[in-house]
Design a protein around this motif. Structure first.
Motif, PDB file in Angstrom:
ATOM      1  N   UNK A   1     -42.940   4.542  21.000  1.00  0.00           N
ATOM      2  CA  UNK A   1     -41.963   5.992  20.728  1.00  0.00           C
ATOM      3  C   UNK A   1     -42.170   7.031  21.734  1.00  0.00           C
ATOM      4  N   UNK A   2     -43.600   7.215  22.060  1.00  0.00           N
ATOM      5  CA  UNK A   2     -44.065   8.525  22.933  1.00  0.00           C
ATOM      6  C   UNK A   2     -43.457   7.842  24.190  1.00  0.00           C
ATOM      7  N   UNK A   3     -43.604   6.650  24.520  1.00  0.00           N
ATOM      8  CA  UNK A   3     -43.067   6.387  25.977  1.00  0.00           C
ATOM      9  C   UNK A   3     -41.499   6.507  26.012  1.00  0.00           C
ATOM     10  N   UNK A   4     -40.936   6.205  24.919  1.00  0.00           N
ATOM     11  CA  UNK A   4     -39.201   6.337  24.975  1.00  0.00           C
ATOM     12  C   UNK A   4     -38.812   7.948  25.090  1.00  0.00           C
ATOM     13  N   UNK A   5     -39.736   8.701  24.319  1.00  0.00           N
ATOM     14  CA  UNK A   5     -39.467  10.100  24.277  1.00  0.00           C
ATOM     15  C   UNK A   5     -39.717  10.707  25.649  1.00  0.00           C
ATOM     16  N   UNK A   6     -40.869  10.279  26.368  1.00  0.00           N
ATOM     17  CA  UNK A   6     -41.107  10.534  27.749  1.00  0.00           C
ATOM     18  C   UNK A   6     -40.161  10.332  28.576  1.00  0.00           C
ATOM     19  N   UNK A   7     -39.520   9.107  28.613  1.00  0.00           N
ATOM     20  CA  UNK A   7     -38.499   8.942  29.567  1.00  0.00           C
ATOM     21  C   UNK A   7     -37.237   9.608  29.338  1.00  0.00           C
TER      22      UNK A   7
ATOM     23  N   UNK B   1     -35.305   0.804  18.906  1.00  0.00           N
ATOM     24  CA  UNK B   1     -34.854  -0.081  17.883  1.00  0.00           C
ATOM     25  C   UNK B   1     -34.979   0.224  16.427  1.00  0.00           C
ATOM     26  N   UNK B   2     -34.966   1.513  16.298  1.00  0.00           N
ATOM     27  CA  UNK B   2     -35.034   2.077  14.957  1.00  0.00           C
ATOM     28  C   UNK B   2     -34.067   2.832  14.597  1.00  0.00           C
ATOM     29  N   UNK B   3     -33.686   2.900  13.115  1.00  0.00           N
ATOM     30  CA  UNK B   3     -32.635   3.828  12.646  1.00  0.00           C
ATOM     31  C   UNK B   3     -33.544   5.339  12.843  1.00  0.00           C
ATOM     32  N   UNK B   4     -32.356   6.351  13.059  1.00  0.00           N
ATOM     33  CA  UNK B   4     -32.929   7.825  13.107  1.00  0.00           C
ATOM     34  C   UNK B   4     -33.946   8.217  11.992  1.00  0.00           C
ATOM     35  N   UNK B   5     -33.498   7.871  10.779  1.00  0.00           N
ATOM     36  CA  UNK B   5     -34.593   8.424   9.765  1.00  0.00           C
ATOM     37  C   UNK B   5     -35.838   7.615   9.633  1.00  0.00           C
TER      38      UNK B   5
END
Length: 233
Positions: free
Chosen positions: A17-23, A43-47
């Motif tokens: 998640x942190x890696x995706x947020x960084x990108x 690959x998660x739902x928003x909530x």
């Protein structure tokens, strides 16, 4: 699945998640990136993302504070180890380039998105940035006092040095023609010329020598008048 396996899975998921947020923060900006965007990238739902994080802000804080710790920690280590101001500044530049190029996306987030933090956290990062800047300023000021650098205002010179280094995130590419070592070397050459040190060799570490009772006179600076016959002054 035992507790250790669950813990490892959670750690791995949070890292993703942190890696995706960084990108996404680096590519789009913090404000233009939604929680739904980050969730979709892993690959998660928003909530569902909130089962792993407290908020989008916490992700930004973790990325920015992690980068700040790398910058400040590396600079503090150089300052503690290197007494010679010219060598110290060289190593500070090398350390700066290393942090910037080892994780370019995080460098973008650190330099471009930290102001999106709320006031208290933004103030904490601003304090770390001032601490980091002060290490460079002391190196330059020490060099001026030692006659190595020729600048009237170490604070202004520090801004010049860091502006050069900080702009690296705008154009550096890992697959570009210049590796980090070459970038550091070119930066150092430009900085030393700007500080008036291009023709002054760095001080070599002192070496202990046995006294003979007939020590040779120290070498004369370049351009100094000749000594009187037999004189050592």
């Amino acid at each position: 699945m035992n507790k250790r396996s669950l813990g490892n899975l959670e750690t791995s998921r949070r890292a993703a998640i942190l890696e995706a947020a960084k990108r996404l923060f680096a590519a789009r900006g913090y404000h233009a990136t939604s929680v739904r965007d980050i969730a979709a990238a892993v690959d998660l739902q928003g909530g569902s993302l909130y089962a792993h994080i407290a908020s989008k802000e916490d992700l930004l804080w973790e990325l920015v504070s992690r980068a700040a710790e790398r910058f400040v920690g590396g600079a503090a280590a150089v300052e503690a180890e290197e007494p010679d101001p010219r060598r110290r500044l060289r190593r500070l530049v090398e350390a700066h380039v290393a942090v910037m190029t080892s994780d370019p996306a995080n460098a973008v987030v650190f330099h471009h998105e930290w102001r999106a933090l709320p006031p208290e956290r933004r103030a904490a990062i601003a304090a770390q940035r001032r601490t980091y800047e002060a290490v460079f300023r002391r190196a330059i000021a020490d060099g001026v006092r030692a006659g190595v650098f020729q600048v009237p205002d170490p604070k202004f010179a520090t801004l010049l040095v860091l502006s050069l280094g900080n702009w690296l995130y705008q154009w550096y590419r890992p697959d570009g023609p210049l590796p980090p070592e070459a970038i550091s070397a070119r930066f150092i050459e430009l900085i030393e010329r700007a500080l008036g040190a291009c023709c002054v060799p760095p001080v070599e570490p002192a070496r202990a020598t046995a006294s003979t009772g007939n020590d040779a006179a120290p070498p004369r600076p370049a351009g100094a008048p000749p000594r009187p016959n037999g004189g050592a002054a």
